[in-house]
Write a protein that holds these residues in place. Structure first.
Motif, PDB file in Angstrom:
ATOM      1  N   SER A 358       1.919  -2.820  -0.528  1.00 59.70           N
ATOM      2  CA  SER A 358       1.907  -1.611   0.288  1.00 59.70           C
ATOM      3  C   SER A 358       1.892  -0.357  -0.587  1.00 59.70           C
ATOM      4  N   ARG A 359       1.238   0.696  -0.097  1.00 57.84           N
ATOM      5  CA  ARG A 359       1.293   1.997  -0.778  1.00 57.84           C
ATOM      6  C   ARG A 359       2.591   2.733  -0.464  1.00 57.84           C
ATOM      7  N   GLY A 360       3.428   2.150   0.373  1.00 61.62           N
ATOM      8  CA  GLY A 360       4.707   2.765   0.706  1.00 61.62           C
ATOM      9  C   GLY A 360       4.637   3.573   1.983  1.00 61.62           C
ATOM     10  N   THR A 361       5.778   3.663   2.646  1.00 62.77           N
ATOM     11  CA  THR A 361       5.854   4.333   3.947  1.00 62.77           C
ATOM     12  C   THR A 361       6.342   5.770   3.819  1.00 62.77           C
ATOM     13  N   GLY A 362       7.168   6.043   2.812  1.00 64.93           N
ATOM     14  CA  GLY A 362       7.618   7.408   2.538  1.00 64.93           C
ATOM     15  C   GLY A 362       7.075   7.868   1.202  1.00 64.93           C
ATOM     16  N   TYR A 363       7.927   8.451   0.417  1.00 65.22           N
ATOM     17  CA  TYR A 363       7.558   8.845  -0.943  1.00 65.22           C
ATOM     18  C   TYR A 363       8.834   8.930  -1.754  1.00 65.22           C
ATOM     19  N   TRP A 364       8.675   8.899  -3.077  1.00 65.16           N
ATOM     20  CA  TRP A 364       9.811   9.135  -3.952  1.00 65.16           C
ATOM     21  C   TRP A 364       9.531  10.374  -4.791  1.00 65.16           C
ATOM     22  N   GLY A 365      10.572  11.214  -4.987  1.00 62.17           N
ATOM     23  CA  GLY A 365      10.407  12.392  -5.825  1.00 62.17           C
ATOM     24  C   GLY A 365       9.570  13.449  -5.146  1.00 62.17           C
ATOM     25  N   PRO A 366       8.448  13.856  -5.757  1.00 64.65           N
ATOM     26  CA  PRO A 366       7.620  14.911  -5.161  1.00 64.65           C
ATOM     27  C   PRO A 366       7.193  14.554  -3.739  1.00 64.65           C
ATOM     28  N   PRO A 367       7.351  15.478  -2.789  1.00 65.69           N
ATOM     29  CA  PRO A 367       6.915  15.206  -1.411  1.00 65.69           C
ATOM     30  C   PRO A 367       5.396  15.324  -1.305  1.00 65.69           C
ATOM     31  N   MET A 368       4.710  14.568  -2.150  1.00 67.14           N
ATOM     32  CA  MET A 368       3.264  14.700  -2.301  1.00 67.14           C
ATOM     33  C   MET A 368       2.601  13.332  -2.359  1.00 67.14           C
ATOM     34  N   ARG A 369       1.364  13.289  -1.914  1.00 67.18           N
ATOM     35  CA  ARG A 369       0.512  12.115  -2.077  1.00 67.18           C
ATOM     36  C   ARG A 369      -0.912  12.590  -2.306  1.00 67.18           C
ATOM     37  N   LEU A 370      -1.642  11.885  -3.142  1.00 67.70           N
ATOM     38  CA  LEU A 370      -3.039  12.206  -3.388  1.00 67.70           C
ATOM     39  C   LEU A 370      -3.809  10.910  -3.602  1.00 67.70           C
ATOM     40  N   ALA A 371      -4.768  10.655  -2.717  1.00 64.27           N
ATOM     41  CA  ALA A 371      -5.589   9.437  -2.769  1.00 64.27           C
ATOM     42  C   ALA A 371      -4.739   8.175  -2.658  1.00 64.27           C
ATOM     43  N   ALA A 372      -3.590   8.265  -1.996  1.00 60.79           N
ATOM     44  CA  ALA A 372      -2.720   7.110  -1.774  1.00 60.79           C
ATOM     45  C   ALA A 372      -1.891   7.363  -0.523  1.00 60.79           C
ATOM     46  N   PRO A 373      -2.525   7.374   0.647  1.00 61.50           N
ATOM     47  CA  PRO A 373      -1.798   7.721   1.875  1.00 61.50           C
ATOM     48  C   PRO A 373      -0.692   6.726   2.211  1.00 61.50           C
ATOM     49  N   ALA A 374       0.386   7.248   2.791  1.00 55.46           N
ATOM     50  CA  ALA A 374       1.510   6.399   3.212  1.00 55.46           C
ATOM     51  C   ALA A 374       1.080   5.483   4.345  1.00 55.46           C
ATOM     52  N   GLU A 375       1.740   4.334   4.454  1.00 64.35           N
ATOM     53  CA  GLU A 375       1.329   3.364   5.463  1.00 64.35           C
ATOM     54  C   GLU A 375       2.488   2.586   6.061  1.00 64.35           C
TER      55      GLU A 375
END
Length: 385
Positions: A358-375
């Motif tokens: 999985s690319r992950g459902t939230g995020y860690w650290g920076p509240p950012m994603r680029l070319a890896a959308p949460a799922e």
């Protein structure tokens, strides 16, 4: 006595702080002192860089212990700047290539450096890097703030009984409920899961960044989900930073089955194995393997893709993992590939075993994603039997 996770965490923190210090010194020399700005502007930029730089270790150290309102604000500033710093690093690498090309051209031509032209060049390059960093960070921030989408995947399994063909599983991973993600986000995730109508729910680690006392109410929506054949949880590395034993007890209280280097048979013909995070598995795959029926299909839940040898030992048809975040902010995915070939999506590991990451459902650290959308991932099992 310190355990392995604590030592690794301390070592990683030391390395991170060293890198952060070097990065801020580089930024000061290249983009504040180097272009020859006015003395007043240099002082203002230096102060701003110092405040933002110190916010990162300060945020790591105290954000969890503050009231959520002030702790979240500090965490957003600290982790947001960490993300901006990443973009600065990538774009500065490109800028250094441009500088190197200019230097090589001057050296080849044998022409002397004009200090005034050099200053104009440095200021122009600084503004270009700054503007590009701002645009990239804004785009990544907007992507990071989006709700995790539902991703559907079909997986064919050779030993899956015909009566389980079409079975629907939902995986969430790396939610990282903590300083910047709370109950509102968890409620959105729970609604997405509910809409997917899974027969089983898998939570494959790194659910939280904080103690049970701090985050109990924020994780509570997970306990209101009642998949037909159960919800299952395994630990990730961040659970061990947040009190793994306490969280396992809390999730059990919420009605989620915690699997810790053990297996269950939720349905005839399907065996489900759950192992602790990579540093705490203690050879679980080899130990459990003799207990399993090799004529039945086996699914392994393991937080890190690096646990694939455990899947081999079990003869599992599928391993379901997370941990990588799909890189979260490109080109971080290319760095992740140095540690595992399995970064995001479905892979065929060998003739028997597949792995979904999985690319992950939230995020860690920076509240950012680029070319890896949460799922939130809906996995539909298909029988090849």
């Amino acid at each position: 006595m310190l355990n392995t996770s604590s030592v690794r965490f301390a070592l990683a923190l030391t390395v991170l702080l060293s890198i952060l210090t070097a990065a801020h010194v580089y930024l000061w020399f290249r983009y504040i002192r180097g272009p020859g700005w006015s003395r007043g502007l240099q002082r203002g930029l230096t102060l701003g860089l110092f405040v933002l730089g110190t916010s990162i270790p300060f945020g790591f150290a105290v954000a969890r212990g503050l009231p959520r309102s002030s702790g979240s604000l500090l965490a957003y500033v600290a982790f947001g700047w960490l993300g901006v710093l990443f973009f600065f690093g990538v774009l500065s690498g490109l800028a250094e290539i441009i500088r190197g090309g200019r230097w090589l051209k001057k050296r080849t031509n044998g022409s002397p450096e004009d200090p005034e032209r050099r200053q104009v060049f440095e200021r122009g390059l600084t503004l270009a890097v700054g503007a590009s960093t701002g645009l990239g960070s804004s785009w990544a921030l907007a992507s990071g703030m989006r709700e995790a989408g539902l991703k559907e995947v079909e997986v064919g399994l050779e030993r899956l009984p015909k009566h389980l063909d079409g079975m629907s599983l939902v995986q969430i991973s790396d939610v990282h409920i903590g300083p910047t993600l709370g109950c509102d986000f968890m409620r959105e995730v729970a609604e997405t899961i509910r809409g997917a109508k899974p027969e089983m729910l898998f939570v494959t680690g790194d659910l939280v960044d904080g103690s049970v006392e701090q985050l109990r109410e924020h994780v509570a929506p997970l306990g209101r989900l009642r998949p037909r054949h159960g919800a299952y949880f395994i630990t990730g590395n961040h659970e061990y930073y947040s009190g793994a034993e306490a969280w396992c007890q809390e999730l059990s209280r919420l009605g989620v089955r915690v699997l810790r280097n053990e297996w269950v048979r939720p349905l005839p013909g399907l065996q489900l194995v759950g192992v602790d995070d990579y540093d705490h598995q203690q050879g679980a795959g080899s130990r459990i393997a003799p207990e399993l029926d090799r004529d039945e299909e086996t699914i392994l839940l393991a937080h890190r893709p690096q646990s694939i040898p455990e899947a081999e030992a079990l003869g599992a048809g599928l391993q379901i993992s997370g941990h990588t975040h799909g890189g979260q902010i490109y080109p971080m995915a290319e760095i992740v590939r140095l540690t595992t070939p399995y970064v995001a999506g479905l892979y065929q590991h060998d003739t028997r075993t597949q792995i979904y990451v999985s690319r992950g459902t939230g995020y860690w650290g920076p509240p950012m994603r680029l070319a890896a959308p949460a799922e939130v991932t809906r996995i539909v099992l298909r029988s090849k039997a």
